[in-house]
Design a protein around this motif. Structure first.
Motif, PDB file in Angstrom:
ATOM      1  N   TYR A  59       0.835  -1.117   0.078  1.00  0.00           N
ATOM      2  CA  TYR A  59      -0.162   0.030   0.169  1.00  0.00           C
ATOM      3  C   TYR A  59       1.027   1.210   0.115  1.00  0.00           C
ATOM      4  N   GLY A  60       1.843   1.096  -0.136  1.00  0.00           N
ATOM      5  CA  GLY A  60       3.188   2.120  -0.184  1.00  0.00           C
ATOM      6  C   GLY A  60       3.559   2.623   1.091  1.00  0.00           C
ATOM      7  N   SER A  61       2.597   2.791   2.119  1.00  0.00           N
ATOM      8  CA  SER A  61       3.096   2.980   3.564  1.00  0.00           C
ATOM      9  C   SER A  61       2.053   2.290   4.358  1.00  0.00           C
ATOM     10  N   LEU A  62       2.478   2.118   5.706  1.00  0.00           N
ATOM     11  CA  LEU A  62       1.507   1.354   6.730  1.00  0.00           C
ATOM     12  C   LEU A  62       0.368   2.357   7.035  1.00  0.00           C
ATOM     13  N   ILE A  63       0.474   3.666   7.027  1.00  0.00           N
ATOM     14  CA  ILE A  63      -0.642   4.591   7.300  1.00  0.00           C
ATOM     15  C   ILE A  63      -1.628   4.182   5.936  1.00  0.00           C
ATOM     16  N   ASN A 119      -8.738   2.973   4.948  1.00  0.00           N
ATOM     17  CA  ASN A 119     -10.246   2.604   4.994  1.00  0.00           C
ATOM     18  C   ASN A 119     -10.674   1.921   6.072  1.00  0.00           C
ATOM     19  N   VAL A 120      -9.819   1.668   7.012  1.00  0.00           N
ATOM     20  CA  VAL A 120     -10.139   0.659   8.210  1.00  0.00           C
ATOM     21  C   VAL A 120     -11.136   1.415   8.963  1.00  0.00           C
ATOM     22  N   GLN A 121     -12.414   0.544   9.306  1.00  0.00           N
ATOM     23  CA  GLN A 121     -13.469   1.012  10.222  1.00  0.00           C
ATOM     24  C   GLN A 121     -13.484   0.155  11.575  1.00  0.00           C
ATOM     25  N   SER A 122     -12.510  -0.662  11.773  1.00  0.00           N
ATOM     26  CA  SER A 122     -12.536  -1.414  12.864  1.00  0.00           C
ATOM     27  C   SER A 122     -12.267  -0.492  14.019  1.00  0.00           C
ATOM     28  N   GLN A 162      -3.614   4.839  14.490  1.00  0.00           N
ATOM     29  CA  GLN A 162      -3.796   6.152  15.257  1.00  0.00           C
ATOM     30  C   GLN A 162      -3.596   6.938  14.453  1.00  0.00           C
ATOM     31  N   ALA A 163      -2.763   7.124  13.334  1.00  0.00           N
ATOM     32  CA  ALA A 163      -2.533   7.982  12.395  1.00  0.00           C
ATOM     33  C   ALA A 163      -3.699   8.240  11.456  1.00  0.00           C
ATOM     34  N   VAL A 191      -9.567   3.885  16.530  1.00  0.00           N
ATOM     35  CA  VAL A 191      -9.742   3.764  18.002  1.00  0.00           C
ATOM     36  C   VAL A 191      -8.911   2.363  18.124  1.00  0.00           C
ATOM     37  N   THR A 192      -7.668   2.688  18.746  1.00  0.00           N
ATOM     38  CA  THR A 192      -6.825   1.738  19.079  1.00  0.00           C
ATOM     39  C   THR A 192      -6.336   1.494  20.357  1.00  0.00           C
TER      40      THR A 192
END
Lengths: 389, 389
Positions: B301-305, B310-313, B339-340, B344-345
């Motif tokens: 994905y180019g970067s972890l961020i 699109n994460v919603q979990s 978190q970036a 909610v983590t």
């Protein structure tokens, strides 16, 4: 053609002892003879005979510490970064000795040597050797053959460090100073585990044939796997990340197959495994790893403090922060037990991203620590030597 | 006969999809079909269909998470300490699903399955699978076969954690919460190195025969060595010291030979290697370690961020202080990137003397963290579910 800072062209010498009717009794009770010892020396013994430094090698090492065997030798000796004119162990000042350990395959008697009883290679009829036996053979070389009564310093890393400790215990009056590097009083369960898996890889190679492969195809694949395992344990997570990361090997994307390596780290390990089998005997690998596993000063002497009870040497104990195979806590155990016996001990944990193998790399920290320790020790010897008073 | 706190007697179920003329396209571009999926479920789906928890297994796991297949089964499922009535993942509250991954050898299609084109086992004609492919197959099971539209939670340790991350990325609207344990966004160079040496041990076994050993003698010795290497990496220096130390195995002193093991740790490894080969297919070991090596969210994905954009979990990220194979810094990388993205983590590093395998052991710390996270998440879902308003 002499390299800058190199001892130049050197040669391995050979000495034979325990010739019939004599034999050498090993710690296991087994008798062996004759015993060949391959060794190298660099520098000059001083007229006072007070400047001899003995270096003990690690698992895959040999007598060839420094310099080159000929102008075409690509790599120098295994500790050429440390030993030479002006280096940490300065061959302009010290007379340096190193011998291949018994059980090895680089000129000293080991499982690939001829068994005088059969005229064939010993293979697994070679008796098990211990760190103490390695030291005993070195002692014979140094005293009987080289005629030395004292060693200014005994030093070595990893298994070499185990020998350093055994030297200071077994021959306390001979060892003026001792520098065990990345070493321990006994191998950890994890260390034994890695050794055992390496041995299992060798046993599993059908070419191993219960050790009886001389004259035929040696167990190259098993030994290569053993070496690859070892190599990972000599590096560190961070040094592997820095050196290889997840870089691909000569490709733009992963191959989705089991063919050529996808990642550089795989290619590196395959290369290291493959080149090792060209220069090392699988049975020696078995014997030497067993010697390391068996080394246990606590068990031998009841306690580590008791092990060091008669030590007369001064100590410089060195560990590396990135070494997870012989972690710093093991060196600290040595330091505590030495100090409990009133042994003058300097402890130095060197910061390093590298793992266990860090002591083999160019490292001015280590060179300087050893240089100053040797110089100071030599000065103390000269001040207290009766012949100088 | 139901154990206390156990889901009791369970059975593995089977589902087939991608049946001709349909196929499943894998990430590599290869097409495969039919695909069998072995899975187990425990507990009851709630009328609101909001309590499904999907568990993803690690390298050597399978669909059999909890309970026993029969009264004579000695060991329960691989995460029986976590899954059952009143346990961390409480089967009185949640509907729990786990399936064997594609590429495996426990009922789902893998290299030992029959290749419909030849009528013989695929062996190395099986296409390479990735973590993404494993998740894709699970998604088909969960949606097409079980008819679920949402998962309250996807969780798993080690390779299971990789799948958790991929689930949250690929199916963001389905995954209410995610709990990756002892996991990472990409395997380290050291991790790839250990996997590669394990593969080399298998390749080196002549019985491997380029993967074509079905119907004959499997490469047991190579697979046993691979498993032994793995086992060392799942433990830790301190847990091995505590469990084995240098204790001898059924003997008063070392044997000075290459026969029975000298040390308990050697005996343990031999046992673990030997028992593994009775239950696992060497080719599956090759395919699954490759899937782990290939997993790299940064590269994908180019970067972890960006990977988590699109994460919603909601996330609970768990690591263990004693885990050196998937160290805590890797979990922290996940947390920072989540978190970036405003995800909610919750991050939790559990103190443990054990290594990577710690999550498989009875550990009230982990059970409690997951229990509370699930309960809270479930409450949030029920409060916000339109059908409840």
């Amino acid at each position: 053609m002499v390299d800058n800072g190199s001892v130049g062209i050197v040669e391995t010498k050979h000495w034979r002892f325990a010739e019939p009717p004599n034999t050498l009794e090993l710690r296991s009770g087994a008798m062996i003879g004759p015993v060949d010892v391959a060794y190298e020396t660099y520098g000059e013994l001083s007229p006072e005979r007070d400047n001899a430094v003995l270096i003990c090698h690690a698992l895959s090492g040999d007598a060839h510490v420094a310099g080159r065997h000929g102008p075409d030798e690509r790599k120098g000796g295994w500790w050429d970064v440390m030993v030479g004119p002006g280096k940490g162990i300065d061959t302009d000042r010290y007379f340096v000795i190193c011998s291949n350990c018994i059980g090895g395959c680089k000129g000293s008697t080991g499982p690939s040597s001829t068994n005088p009883k059969t005229g064939r290679p010993y293979a697994l009829d070679f008796p098990m050797v211990t760190i103490q036996d390695m030291v005993r053979v070195q002692h014979a070389l140094v005293t009987e053959h080289l005629g030395l009564e004292r060693l200014l310093c005994v030093t070595g890393g990893s298994m070499g460090g185990m020998q350093v400790l055994q030297w200071a215990i077994d021959y306390p009056e001979m060892v003026v100073s001792a520098v065990p590097i990345a070493s321990c009083a006994r191998l950890s369960a994890q260390g034994i585990a890695f050794d055992e898996v390496g041995r299992q890889a060798i046993y599993s190679d059908p070419s191993w044939n219960d050790g009886d492969y001389y004259g035929g195809e040696p167990p190259k694949r098993g030994l290569a796997v053993a070496r690859m395992i070892g190599h990972i344990t000599y590096l560190s997570d961070s040094s592997m990340r820095a050196k290889f990361g997840r870089n691909l090997q000569d490709r733009e994307e992963v191959g989705y197959d089991f063919g050529p390596p996808d990642f550089q780290v795989e290619s590196y390990l395959r290369y290291k495994g493959g080149s090792f089998v060209e220069r090392f005997d699988a049975n020696s690998y078995l014997y030497i790893t067993k010697a390391m596993d068996y080394f246990d000063l606590r068990a031998d002497y009841g306690s580590l403090i008791n092990a060091f009870r008669n030590v007369q040497s001064r100590f410089l104990v060195v560990s590396y922060s990135g070494d997870w195979l012989f972690p710093t806590y093991q060196s600290k155990e040595l330091v505590r037990a030495l100090q409990a016996n009133g042994v003058v001990t300097t402890f130095c944990e060197l910061e390093s991203e590298y793992g266990h193998d860090a002591f083999l790399l160019q490292d001015e920290q280590l060179s300087q620590a050893i240089r100053e320790f040797l110089r100071h020790t030599h000065n103390v010897v000269r001040r207290t030597d009766p012949s100088e008073e």
